[in-house]
Design a protein around this motif. Sequence first.
Motif, PDB file in Angstrom:
ATOM      1  N   SER A   1       4.170  14.928  34.851  1.00 25.75           N
ATOM      2  CA  SER A   1       3.696  15.526  33.018  1.00 25.75           C
ATOM      3  C   SER A   1       5.339  16.216  32.214  1.00 25.75           C
ATOM      4  O   SER A   1       4.612  16.640  31.368  1.00 25.75           O
TER       5      SER A   1
ATOM      6  N   ASN B   1       6.428   7.918  29.729  1.00 28.09           N
ATOM      7  CA  ASN B   1       5.309   8.577  30.396  1.00 28.09           C
ATOM      8  C   ASN B   1       4.403   7.724  29.370  1.00 28.09           C
ATOM      9  O   ASN B   1       4.754   7.260  27.847  1.00 28.09           O
TER      10      ASN B   1
ATOM     11  N   THR C   1       9.985  25.402  43.248  1.00 24.95           N
ATOM     12  CA  THR C   1      10.101  25.425  44.675  1.00 24.95           C
ATOM     13  C   THR C   1      10.618  24.372  45.423  1.00 24.95           C
ATOM     14  O   THR C   1      10.703  24.432  46.866  1.00 24.95           O
TER      15      THR C   1
ATOM     16  N   GLN D   1       6.265  24.054  36.212  1.00 22.17           N
ATOM     17  CA  GLN D   1       7.113  24.369  37.398  1.00 22.17           C
ATOM     18  C   GLN D   1       8.224  23.320  37.915  1.00 22.17           C
ATOM     19  O   GLN D   1       9.009  23.628  38.978  1.00 22.17           O
ATOM     20  N   HIS D   2       8.034  21.873  37.264  1.00 19.26           N
ATOM     21  CA  HIS D   2       9.144  20.967  37.704  1.00 19.26           C
ATOM     22  C   HIS D   2       9.796  21.312  36.022  1.00 19.26           C
ATOM     23  O   HIS D   2      11.110  21.310  37.242  1.00 19.26           O
TER      24      HIS D   2
ATOM     25  N   SER E   1       8.687  14.334  41.851  1.00 23.63           N
ATOM     26  CA  SER E   1       8.326  15.769  41.244  1.00 23.63           C
ATOM     27  C   SER E   1       7.085  16.076  42.822  1.00 23.63           C
ATOM     28  O   SER E   1       7.215  15.442  44.082  1.00 23.63           O
TER      29      SER E   1
ATOM     30  N   ARG F   1       4.069  11.422  39.821  1.00 15.17           N
ATOM     31  CA  ARG F   1       2.045  10.318  40.383  1.00 15.17           C
ATOM     32  C   ARG F   1       2.888   9.191  39.472  1.00 15.17           C
ATOM     33  O   ARG F   1       1.166   8.969  39.814  1.00 15.17           O
TER      34      ARG F   1
HETATM   35  C1  FAD Z   1       3.680  27.748  41.975  1.00 13.69           C
HETATM   36  C2  FAD Z   1       3.846  26.938  42.033  1.00 13.69           C
HETATM   37  C3  FAD Z   1       4.482  25.689  42.082  1.00 13.69           C
HETATM   38  C4  FAD Z   1       5.223  24.508  42.031  1.00 13.69           C
HETATM   39  N1  FAD Z   1       6.101  24.211  41.961  1.00 13.69           N
HETATM   40  C5  FAD Z   1       6.558  22.657  41.928  1.00 13.69           C
HETATM   41  C6  FAD Z   1       7.672  22.521  41.778  1.00 13.69           C
HETATM   42  O1  FAD Z   1       8.660  22.536  42.123  1.00 13.69           O
HETATM   43  N2  FAD Z   1       8.301  21.081  41.285  1.00 13.69           N
HETATM   44  C7  FAD Z   1       7.091  19.900  41.110  1.00 13.69           C
HETATM   45  O2  FAD Z   1       7.218  19.140  40.157  1.00 13.69           O
HETATM   46  N3  FAD Z   1       5.906  20.261  40.749  1.00 13.69           N
HETATM   47  C8  FAD Z   1       5.756  21.714  41.382  1.00 13.69           C
HETATM   48  N4  FAD Z   1       4.089  21.958  41.337  1.00 13.69           N
HETATM   49  C9  FAD Z   1       3.268  21.267  40.701  1.00 13.69           C
HETATM   50  C10 FAD Z   1       2.517  20.971  39.247  1.00 13.69           C
HETATM   51  O3  FAD Z   1       2.451  22.427  38.583  1.00 13.69           O
HETATM   52  C11 FAD Z   1       2.535  20.001  39.128  1.00 13.69           C
HETATM   53  O4  FAD Z   1       1.397  19.715  39.490  1.00 13.69           O
HETATM   54  C12 FAD Z   1       3.454  18.865  39.387  1.00 13.69           C
HETATM   55  O5  FAD Z   1       4.588  18.849  38.511  1.00 13.69           O
HETATM   56  C13 FAD Z   1       3.101  17.389  38.770  1.00 13.69           C
HETATM   57  O6  FAD Z   1       3.669  16.777  39.397  1.00 13.69           O
HETATM   58  P1  FAD Z   1       3.830  15.134  38.483  1.00 13.69           P
HETATM   59  O7  FAD Z   1       4.339  14.889  37.132  1.00 13.69           O
HETATM   60  O8  FAD Z   1       3.876  13.939  39.235  1.00 13.69           O
HETATM   61  O9  FAD Z   1       1.656  14.521  38.369  1.00 13.69           O
HETATM   62  P2  FAD Z   1       0.798  14.441  37.390  1.00 13.69           P
HETATM   63  O10 FAD Z   1       0.630  15.879  36.325  1.00 13.69           O
HETATM   64  O11 FAD Z   1      -0.292  13.799  37.568  1.00 13.69           O
HETATM   65  O12 FAD Z   1       1.320  13.545  35.560  1.00 13.69           O
HETATM   66  C14 FAD Z   1       1.309  12.429  36.325  1.00 13.69           C
HETATM   67  C15 FAD Z   1       1.869  11.666  34.341  1.00 13.69           C
HETATM   68  O13 FAD Z   1       2.234  10.580  34.705  1.00 13.69           O
HETATM   69  C16 FAD Z   1       1.504   9.879  34.073  1.00 13.69           C
HETATM   70  N5  FAD Z   1       1.359   8.178  33.949  1.00 13.69           N
HETATM   71  C17 FAD Z   1       0.547   7.472  34.462  1.00 13.69           C
HETATM   72  N6  FAD Z   1       0.879   6.872  35.034  1.00 13.69           N
HETATM   73  C18 FAD Z   1       2.120   6.598  34.237  1.00 13.69           C
HETATM   74  C19 FAD Z   1       2.544   4.743  34.040  1.00 13.69           C
HETATM   75  N7  FAD Z   1       2.096   3.530  34.540  1.00 13.69           N
HETATM   76  N8  FAD Z   1       3.859   4.717  33.441  1.00 13.69           N
HETATM   77  C20 FAD Z   1       4.240   5.882  32.723  1.00 13.69           C
HETATM   78  N9  FAD Z   1       3.856   7.110  33.223  1.00 13.69           N
HETATM   79  C21 FAD Z   1       2.578   7.574  33.841  1.00 13.69           C
HETATM   80  C22 FAD Z   1       0.860  11.010  33.365  1.00 13.69           C
HETATM   81  O14 FAD Z   1       0.538  10.757  31.648  1.00 13.69           O
HETATM   82  C23 FAD Z   1       1.337  11.875  33.279  1.00 13.69           C
HETATM   83  O15 FAD Z   1       1.906  13.004  32.358  1.00 13.69           O
HETATM   84  C24 FAD Z   1       4.018  23.738  41.411  1.00 13.69           C
HETATM   85  C25 FAD Z   1       2.403  24.832  41.264  1.00 13.69           C
HETATM   86  C26 FAD Z   1       2.460  25.186  41.402  1.00 13.69           C
HETATM   87  C27 FAD Z   1       1.234  26.304  41.344  1.00 13.69           C
END
Ligand code: FAD
Lengths: 249, 322
Positions: free
Chosen positions: B268, B287, B253, B272-273, B235, B210
Motif C-alpha cells: 500500500s 496495486n 523498522t 513506514q514502508h 512489507s 499483503r
Molecule cells: C512504528 C511502526 C513501524 C512500522 N515499520 C514498518 C516497516 O518497517 N515496514 C513496513 O512495510 N511496514 C511498517 N509498518 C507497518 C505499516 O504501517 C503498514 O501497515 C504496512 O507497511 C502495510 O503493509 P502492506 O502494504 O503489505 O499491506 P496493506 O497496507 O494491507 O496493503 C496491501 C495493498 O495491496 C493491495 N492489493 C490487494 N490485493 C491486490 C491484488 N490482487 N493486486 C494488487 N494489489 C492488491 C491493496 O490495495 C493494498 O494497497 C510500521 C508501522 C508502525 C506503526
Amino acid sequence: MRVFVCLGNVPDTTTKVKFTENNSVFDNTGVQWVINPWDELALTRAMELKEDSGSSVEKVTVITVGTKSAEPTIRKALAIGADDAIRINAEPTDAYDVAAKLAGVLKNEDIGFVMCGIESCDYNGSAVGGMLSEFLNLPSVSSVSGIEVKGEKVSVSRTIDGGKEIISIDTPFVAIVQKGISIEPRIPAMRGIMMARKKPLNVVEVPDTEVLTSHKSFELPQPKPPCKIVNPENVKELFDLLQNEAKVL
Amino acid sequence: MAVLVFTENWDGKFKKLSFELVSYAQKVAEKLNVPVVALSIGEVAEDELKKLGDYGADKILSVTNEYLKTLDNQMYTKVISEVAQKENAKVILFSHNNTGKALAPRLSVKLKAALGSGLIDLPSVADLFTVHKKVFTGKAFVTMELNSDIKVLTLSQNSFKLISSDNNATIEEYLTDIQESDIKTKVTSTDKETGKLLLTDAEIVVSGGRGMKSPDNWGPIEELAELLGAATACSRPVSDEGWRPHEEHTGQTGKIIAPNLYIAAGISGAIQHLAGISSAKYLVAINTDPDAPIFEAADYGIVGDVHKILPELISIVKESKL
Ligand SMILES: Cc1cc2nc3c(=O)[nH]c(=O)nc-3n(C[C@H](O)[C@H](O)[C@H](O)COP(=O)(O)OP(=O)(O)OC[C@H]3O[C@@H](n4cnc5c(N)ncnc54)[C@H](O)[C@@H]3O)c2cc1C
Ligand SMILES: Nc1ncnc2c1ncn2[C@@H]1O[C@H](COP(=O)(O)O)[C@@H](O)[C@H]1O
C-alpha cells in the motif's frame, strides 16, 4: 541485575515535518511525541526478562536526556512497566553530548546491561548507543535482535549479512537493539497508568559535556514528478519504460 | 595526514561497499590534499588487497590477528584508533551498515571526533566541514556541521558510484597485540546463508506486500527476481505473519535500501514502508487500488491485479532474453 533502557523522545512517525527560522529549526508545533519505536521494543523485552523467573533481571530503569517536556513520554514508559526513571535535565543536542550525559550518570550505577535503540527516528544518528559504550569503556554488541538471560548468564543474537550470530557476553555491557528484539511493543494498561504516577522519576543534572555537531539547515525533498500510469492491458509498456527511459533493466 | 577507510570483506573477498568507500575517500582526500589509507581486517589475499588501489587507495594496511575473526566492537575500535593515530587520519570512513554503525560511534568517542552518519554525498570542506544526510526517516535532509579536528563519517550504501583509479597501492601488514583475553564478546554459533544476493547489495529488488494474499503466491515474485538478478523483499506484515523471512522486511523498522529499481507488488505504501525504500532510484507499483499511497511515491505504476500482472511481466522478460 538491573537493566537500563535509554529512551529517546521523538515525533510520532506519521508527523508531517516542517521547519522554521529560515529552515534551521524543526517546527514542533502540534507534534505528537512518542517513545522512539526501538526503545519501546527494548523496554518490552526488558519487561519480559524481568517477569521471567529464570532470569536474574530484577529492576528496569528508563533513562532519558530531555527537558520537562519529555516527561509524558517517560511516564508512558513507567506505565508500560519500568520500575523507575531518570531524566537528565538538558535539551538533547547532538549524539556525542547525549551519550556523554548518559555516561555521566550510568558510570556511577551498578549496571547489568544497558539497552539502546539502533536509531532515533528524528535525526537518525545511529550513534548514541555505541558512543555510550565507549564513554563507559564497556563491551557493546550492535544489531542485536534478541537477548536471553538465564540466571546471570546472558547471550545475545546479532544480525550479520545473510544470517545471525549468537554471542555470549559477561555483564555489564551495552546492547544496541533492532528488529526482532521483541515483536509487538507493550501498551500501557489502566492499572499501569495509575501506578506510573507514583513511580520515582528522578531529575538529575550532568554538567560539562561537549557538543561536536550542529544542524545548519534543513530541506524538504523535491516533489516527485507524478507517477506514470501504465495501462494494465499493456504490461509491455512498463517493461519498455524501465528498459529505455529509466534504463534500469 | 590521511583519509582512513575501514573496508569489509566476506570470506576474503571485498564487499562492493568497500570499493564504494574507497572511491568516496579518494574524492574527500583530493579536497584535503592527503592520501587514502585503507584498512583491511581479516584474511585477504594480496591480489584482492590490491583491488583497493584500483578505486583510489594509496596505501593498504592489512591486519590478520586471529582474535579479530569475528567482530568485537571494543577491540576493532582499538585497532582502528591505533591505525588512525599512526596515519594521522583526519577523516575516518565507514559504511552505514551493521558493522559501521557498531564501530563508528565508538571510534568517534575514542578520538573525540564529530560523527556524520548516513551520508548521501560528499562533505563540503570550505570554511566549515559540513555533511549532508537524510533525517526524519527520509522526510527531510539536513546539512550538519562537524566541529572537531578529526571527523568520523559513515556513508549510506549505494549512494556513491565506483570511481576507478590507476593507483599502485602499497600493502603493509599492521600488527596488533590483541590477545584472546581482550575479547569480551564470544561468538558461540553462526547461522549464515552464503551465496545469496544480499538485499542491501542488490541493484534490483522485487517486493511483495499483503496484497499477495498468501505465502503460496510468492512464486512469481521469486521467478521475476531470479530473471532480473534481483533480491526479494517484503512489507512488515508479511514477515510478521511468517509468510517471508524477517531479513526481507524493508522499512523504518526493517532494512533501509537504495537499489536502482524497486518493484512493489501489493504494497500500500505506508510511510513506514517508504522510509526503507525512499532512496530507490526508480519505484514501480502494482496495486489494485488507484488511491493507494504507493502511487504518490512511485515513478511507474499499474493499477491492476498482481496475480495477473506479474506473470505477464515474467513472460515479457523471458521473451526479451535480458
Ligand atoms: C512504528 C511502526 C513501524 C512500522 N515499520 C514498518 C516497516 O518497517 N515496514 C513496513 O512495510 N511496514 C511498517 N509498518 C507497518 C505499516 O504501517 C503498514 O501497515 C504496512 O507497511 C502495510 O503493509 P502492506 O502494504 O503489505 O499491506 P496493506 O497496507 O494491507 O496493503 C496491501 C495493498 O495491496 C493491495 N492489493 C490487494 N490485493 C491486490 C491484488 N490482487 N493486486 C494488487 N494489489 C492488491 C491493496 O490495495 C493494498 O494497497 C510500521 C508501522 C508502525 C506503526
Ligand atoms: N535524548 C536521549 N535520551 C536517552 N537516550 C537517547 C536519547 N537520544 C537517543 N537515545 C538512545 O540512543 C538510541 C539511538 O539514537 P540515535 O543515536 O539518536 O539514533 C535511541 O534508540 C535511544 O535508545
